[in-house]
Design an enzyme around this catalytic site. Structure first.
Site, PDB file in Angstrom:
ATOM      1  CG  HIS A  57      -1.999   1.025   1.171  1.00  0.00           C
ATOM      2  ND1 HIS A  57      -3.248   0.814   1.718  1.00  0.00           N
ATOM      3  CD2 HIS A  57      -2.051   2.279   0.658  1.00  0.00           C
ATOM      4  CE1 HIS A  57      -3.997   1.890   1.553  1.00  0.00           C
ATOM      5  NE2 HIS A  57      -3.288   2.792   0.897  1.00  0.00           N
ATOM      6  CG  HIS A  59      -0.932   6.705  -2.078  1.00  0.00           C
ATOM      7  ND1 HIS A  59      -2.115   6.606  -2.772  1.00  0.00           N
ATOM      8  CD2 HIS A  59      -1.174   6.219  -0.833  1.00  0.00           C
ATOM      9  CE1 HIS A  59      -3.054   6.081  -1.965  1.00  0.00           C
ATOM     10  NE2 HIS A  59      -2.490   5.840  -0.788  1.00  0.00           N
ATOM     11  NE  ARG A  61       0.699  11.317  -3.318  1.00  0.00           N
ATOM     12  CZ  ARG A  61      -0.393  11.026  -2.621  1.00  0.00           C
ATOM     13  NH1 ARG A  61      -1.429  10.469  -3.230  1.00  0.00           N
ATOM     14  NH2 ARG A  61      -0.468  11.304  -1.343  1.00  0.00           N
ATOM     15  CG  ASN A  91      -4.805   7.832  -5.008  1.00  0.00           C
ATOM     16  OD1 ASN A  91      -3.844   7.084  -5.176  1.00  0.00           O
ATOM     17  ND2 ASN A  91      -4.959   8.556  -3.915  1.00  0.00           N
ATOM     18  CG  ASP A 149      -6.417   3.940  -0.661  1.00  0.00           C
ATOM     19  OD1 ASP A 149      -7.010   3.477   0.322  1.00  0.00           O
ATOM     20  OD2 ASP A 149      -5.440   4.711  -0.572  1.00  0.00           O
ATOM     21  CG  HIS A 176     -10.257   4.890   2.059  1.00  0.00           C
ATOM     22  ND1 HIS A 176      -8.981   5.393   2.101  1.00  0.00           N
ATOM     23  CD2 HIS A 176     -10.961   5.568   3.006  1.00  0.00           C
ATOM     24  CE1 HIS A 176      -8.914   6.341   3.024  1.00  0.00           C
ATOM     25  NE2 HIS A 176     -10.108   6.458   3.575  1.00  0.00           N
ATOM     26  CG  HIS A 229      -5.700   2.696   5.554  1.00  0.00           C
ATOM     27  ND1 HIS A 229      -7.071   2.634   5.581  1.00  0.00           N
ATOM     28  CD2 HIS A 229      -5.373   3.319   4.399  1.00  0.00           C
ATOM     29  CE1 HIS A 229      -7.555   3.207   4.494  1.00  0.00           C
ATOM     30  NE2 HIS A 229      -6.542   3.619   3.754  1.00  0.00           N
ATOM     31  CG  ASP A 302      -1.945   5.032   3.287  1.00  0.00           C
ATOM     32  OD1 ASP A 302      -1.846   5.215   2.056  1.00  0.00           O
ATOM     33  OD2 ASP A 302      -2.868   5.515   3.974  1.00  0.00           O
ATOM     34  CG  HIS A 306       0.322  15.169   0.489  1.00  0.00           C
ATOM     35  ND1 HIS A 306      -0.469  15.195  -0.641  1.00  0.00           N
ATOM     36  CD2 HIS A 306      -0.232  14.251   1.313  1.00  0.00           C
ATOM     37  CE1 HIS A 306      -1.466  14.325  -0.491  1.00  0.00           C
ATOM     38  NE2 HIS A 306      -1.348  13.745   0.672  1.00  0.00           N
TER      39      HIS A 306
END
Length: 426
Positions: A57, A59, A61, A91, A149, A176, A229, A302, A306
């Site tokens: 899991h 991300h 981006r 996503n 998710d 999710h 999660h 997870d 950012h």
């Protein structure tokens, strides 16, 4: 090309032993007390030699938000954390909802050659909660599971179809767990702390209600539901009940949910803002108990980068998410130090069980004939986790600038050294 890892303590889920590992090309060819000749010799004296970690899991981006991170920097961050395989969520922009995007993601990771990238495809087209994606085509392209998710599938009928369709293709669904009608634009756990801070809260029941629905749909369809999660004590009670009833359900927990609680938000630090949110001390204890008693199947991160400009804003405007790949080992080793789990259980949770979930029959164990994905860990090494050590483009971790204990000092992927603390090997 032969590589010998000598003098280390091999940690598998079922045993620990002092032995040498001989690698030829990308495979382990011998576990021995002898010291055979090799082209490269790595002395792991005093170190733990574990199967490469598998994070189901993350991300990355990419595509669409590469200013936060991308598959290249994500791969570098992974191996710096001892992780040799990652499953990025869908996503992205465009959403990973078709085989072309899936193949492009995998090819980009292959060109860098640091990790195995095994994408999680979207459940619904555009992650809009409506039409189901072409799961068969995406599975053939390399998707290992399906999830919207970050945007829960709210329609029970759509989720039923997703469970049935994924099961037909030998895959599974990750939802999710969030009933959005109960979110109320919340930004942290609802309770006394949210009232004290004047921040809108999200009740834990939003998670528990969705888990209840999804476990019942798994019961109806026979499909495999994996709960992402987990953060609530009652969520684990529901999952335990489902497992006892024979429902096809598994679950994961992230280090931040077995390490931090909502009190960390007293200074309004947005690096502690995540979804699901940090909950109470009692929930943290429940996560640790769930790891100890076997209700929780997997530890994953997870990992959610950012940009600083996004995180350094008013609390209610900052996005949810925390970096996790490079802090996975030290935070999980804290469980070992606290007597919650032992080293063998750590390997089971971070490598063997993820390999089983993803049907990777040549991973998760250090043994003859297995792929040479190996992480050499120094559990007592103390170091400053700072901007120089951080391999992500983003910096949204409350642990940045802190001294951590325990690290992957060398990561080997398919027999090749891809990380050597503190530098990634080209």
């Amino acid at each position: 090309m032969k590589t010998l890892i000598k003098n280390g303590t091999i940690i598998n889920a079922n045993e620990s032993k002092k032995a040498n590992i001989l690698i030829q090309d990308d495979k382990i060819i011998a576990i021995t007390t002898d010291e055979p000749s090799a082209d490269i010799v790595i002395d792991a004296n005093g170190k733990l030699v574990m199967p490469g970690l598998i994070d189901i899991h993350v991300h990355f981006r990419d595509p669409g938000f590469e200013y936060k991170d991308d598959i290249i920097t994500g791969s570098q961050t992974a191996v710096a954390g001892g992780v040799t395989a990652c499953c990025p969520m869908a996503n992205t922009n465009p959403v990973n909802d078709n085989a072309t995007i899936t193949r492009d993601m995998i090819e980009k990771a292959k060109k860098r050659g640091l990790i195995d990238l095994m994408p999680i495809g979207a459940i619904t087209k555009g992650m809009k909660g409506g039409g189901i994606t072409e799961m068969g085509e995406m599975s053939e392209a390399g998707c290992v599971a399906f999830s919207d998710d970050g945007l829960p599938v709210s329609s029970s009928d759509v989720m039923r179809a997703a469970l049935e369709y994924s099961a037909f293709h030998g895959s599974f669904i990750i939802n999710h767990s969030q009933d959005c009608s109960l979110c109320r634009n919340g930004h942290m756990n609802e309770g006394q702390m949210s009232m004290k801070l004047g921040i809108k809260g999200m009740p834990r029941e939003q998670e528990e209600i969705m888990i209840s629905r999804d476990m019942l749909l798994a019961k109806l369809t026979g499909g495999h539901i994996h709960i992402a999660h987990v953060s609530s004590a009652w969520s684990l009670k529901l999952i335990e009940t489902a497992k006892k009833e024979g429902i096809n359900i598994t679950c994961e927990v992230c280090p931040h949910h077995f390490t931090f609680d909502e009190s960390e938000l007293e200074n309004y630090d947005t690096n502690y803002k995540m979804s699901p949110p940090l909950r109470t001390k009692a929930d943290v204890k429940a996560m640790r108990d769930g790891l100890k008693n076997g209700i929780i199947d997997i530890i994953c991160t997870d990992h959610a980068p950012h940009h600083n400009d996004e995180k350094q804003r008013e609390f209610d405007k900052a996005p949810f998410g925390i970096l996790g790949l490079q802090t996975l080992i030290p935070l999980t080793l804290n469980l070992v130090r606290d007597g919650v789990i032992n080293l063998n259980k750590m390997v089971e949770l971070t490598s063997l069980n993820p390999a089983k979930l993803l049907k990777l029959n040549d991973r998760g164990v250090i043994a003859e004939g297995y792929l040479a994905d190996i992480t050499i860990v120094d559990p007592d090494f103390e170091y400053l986790y700072d901007e120089k050590l951080n391999k992500s483009k983003s910096q949204n971790s409350p642990l940045l600038g802190k001294t951590l204990k325990g690290a992957a000092i060398k990561t080997i992927k398919s027999g090749r050294l891809v990380y050597d603390f503190p530098n990634v090997v080209a």
